[in-house]
Write an enzyme that holds these catalytic residues in place. Sequence first.
Site, PDB file in Angstrom:
ATOM      1  N   PHE A 111       7.464 -60.268  36.333  1.00  0.00           N
ATOM      2  CA  PHE A 111       6.874 -58.925  36.455  1.00  0.00           C
ATOM      3  C   PHE A 111       5.354 -58.953  36.557  1.00  0.00           C
ATOM      4  O   PHE A 111       4.740 -57.989  37.001  1.00  0.00           O
ATOM      5  CB  PHE A 111       7.315 -58.037  35.280  1.00  0.00           C
ATOM      6  CG  PHE A 111       6.453 -58.166  34.058  1.00  0.00           C
ATOM      7  CD1 PHE A 111       6.663 -59.171  33.131  1.00  0.00           C
ATOM      8  CD2 PHE A 111       5.410 -57.275  33.836  1.00  0.00           C
ATOM      9  CE1 PHE A 111       5.852 -59.298  32.013  1.00  0.00           C
ATOM     10  CE2 PHE A 111       4.606 -57.387  32.712  1.00  0.00           C
ATOM     11  CZ  PHE A 111       4.820 -58.410  31.801  1.00  0.00           C
ATOM     12  N   LYS A 112       4.750 -60.075  36.166  1.00  0.00           N
ATOM     13  CA  LYS A 112       3.288 -60.130  36.188  1.00  0.00           C
ATOM     14  C   LYS A 112       2.723 -59.947  37.601  1.00  0.00           C
ATOM     15  O   LYS A 112       1.576 -59.559  37.765  1.00  0.00           O
ATOM     16  CB  LYS A 112       2.804 -61.421  35.551  1.00  0.00           C
ATOM     17  CG  LYS A 112       3.058 -61.411  34.039  1.00  0.00           C
ATOM     18  CD  LYS A 112       2.466 -62.593  33.318  1.00  0.00           C
ATOM     19  CE  LYS A 112       2.557 -62.423  31.811  1.00  0.00           C
ATOM     20  NZ  LYS A 112       3.943 -62.517  31.310  1.00  0.00           N
ATOM     21  N   ASP A 113       3.550 -60.205  38.616  1.00  0.00           N
ATOM     22  CA  ASP A 113       3.100 -59.981  39.998  1.00  0.00           C
ATOM     23  C   ASP A 113       2.728 -58.519  40.253  1.00  0.00           C
ATOM     24  O   ASP A 113       1.855 -58.240  41.074  1.00  0.00           O
ATOM     25  CB  ASP A 113       4.203 -60.377  40.983  1.00  0.00           C
ATOM     26  CG  ASP A 113       4.437 -61.893  41.023  1.00  0.00           C
ATOM     27  OD1 ASP A 113       3.474 -62.655  40.831  1.00  0.00           O
ATOM     28  OD2 ASP A 113       5.593 -62.293  41.247  1.00  0.00           O
ATOM     29  N   LEU A 116      -0.872 -58.430  38.948  1.00  0.00           N
ATOM     30  CA  LEU A 116      -1.840 -59.415  39.434  1.00  0.00           C
ATOM     31  C   LEU A 116      -1.999 -59.390  40.948  1.00  0.00           C
ATOM     32  O   LEU A 116      -3.072 -59.706  41.462  1.00  0.00           O
ATOM     33  CB  LEU A 116      -1.457 -60.806  38.924  1.00  0.00           C
ATOM     34  CG  LEU A 116      -1.817 -60.936  37.429  1.00  0.00           C
ATOM     35  CD1 LEU A 116      -1.082 -62.094  36.778  1.00  0.00           C
ATOM     36  CD2 LEU A 116      -3.319 -61.092  37.236  1.00  0.00           C
TER      37      LEU A 116
END
Length: 464
Positions: A111-113, A116
């Site tokens: 999910f960090k995409d 970021l």
Amino acid sequence: MKYISTRGKAPVLSFSDVLLAGLADDGGLYVPETLPKFSHEEIASWVGLPYNELAFKVIKPFVADCINDADLKRMVDETYAVFEHRGVAPLVQLGSNEWILELFHGPTLAFKDFALQLLGRLMDHVLAERGERLVIMGATSGDTGSAAIEGCRHSEHLDIFIMHPYNRVSEVQRRQMTTILADNVFNIALEGNFDDCQEMVKDSFADQSFLKGLRLGAVNSINWARIMAQIVYYFSSALAVGGPHRPVSFSVPTGNFGDIFAGYLAKQMGLPIEQLVVATNRNDILHRVISGNDMSRGTLEHTLSPSMDIMVSSNFERLLFDVYGRDGAAIADLMKRFKTESVKLDSEQWESVRELFDSYAVDDETTCQVIAECHAETGYLLDPHTAIGLKAARECWRNKATPMITLATAHPVKFPEPVVKAGLHAPELPERLSDLMTREERFTVLPKSMTEVQTFIASKVHRD
Ligand SMILES: *Cc1c(COP(=O)(O)O)cnc(C)c1O
């Protein structure tokens, strides 16, 4: 919109400044001075919008005085076009009113995409306008590093240096970082552990003279823009299951408290949310605070859900700032005491936290059990972080008439060990990563020496 520090003393900054800054000067974290609020009618009018259009509407008030509409629209469109699934953040139904929100269709399968991919574009845009360059330095034990590198690889105005502990991250995780062969991407494999990496980053922020005039920026989850981007999928998923005409509940696999804090903000901004469930692994400081008003550091446990292995959740300070009536001095005092001792929240503040959040902690054995059970019941394969979220959702769900959405924070292929332990076959890498194990890698092994690391960085940064 202006941004203020949770400890009350640092200068008030604009969105662009907060984007490029790390921690506030006073050690606090930046938060918006006032939160935008959306009316029921306005939220209702967004039902059915594509993800990028919704993202534009939710993010715009946070950035409006720094970034014009056309630029924001272009960056948001580009960001979410990178995602593999046309729905960007699709929902999967597991049972009656029980949903999984798949947040792993971005380039690094976690999910960090969501944050970021946007952060890299926002930073590049602001730097271009100012004619400045920035040096990003970060430490990673796995997930954040690859998402940060993927987010920054196309940025022309910054160089990114990500340090990982040499031989101590999984091969898939290492390759997701080291096979990105862009001119502005530098992977350092440090002969030390993750804490050594973090220590070097921290010390480098404290004294940036080795950069001779350039400055450092941070992409870790204290960066406000990351939280901001994560608010969007709370809206998109709630709208997909009947919101805002009915409330929904969320269960969130939690480490640094960034993701669930975005859910809290969505609620403050007008989205009807009934329950917010904090799901933790055995590193359960948040569960202990919420359930028993015990804010004490434990010892760091290595679990099968490594992206949630964390002793202190830095973004929790942002919540405390709100429940303490935005009294920066009180937060500065509380955090100062917490540095050396266990603390308790005042009872009124603890009550507010308990009204806002439910919590549940899950051990490794149960994590594997949930993966096995869910697969047997539904055929759906959970990653270990998501399994913890689902277990917590089922334990804490009060009103079964309210949809319960568990955030799936990673694709199961990233964490095969618990899947195998659950008696199932490890999944295969998706198509776009199928040649990952044979791609060319580039990284530099450096000894655990601050001088060597800083000399390396200073010799590689681009100056124009
Ligand atoms: C980072 C991460 C988390 C924890 O998110 P926080 O915002 O730090 O609470 C959970 N699951 C996965 C897979 C992650 O990468």
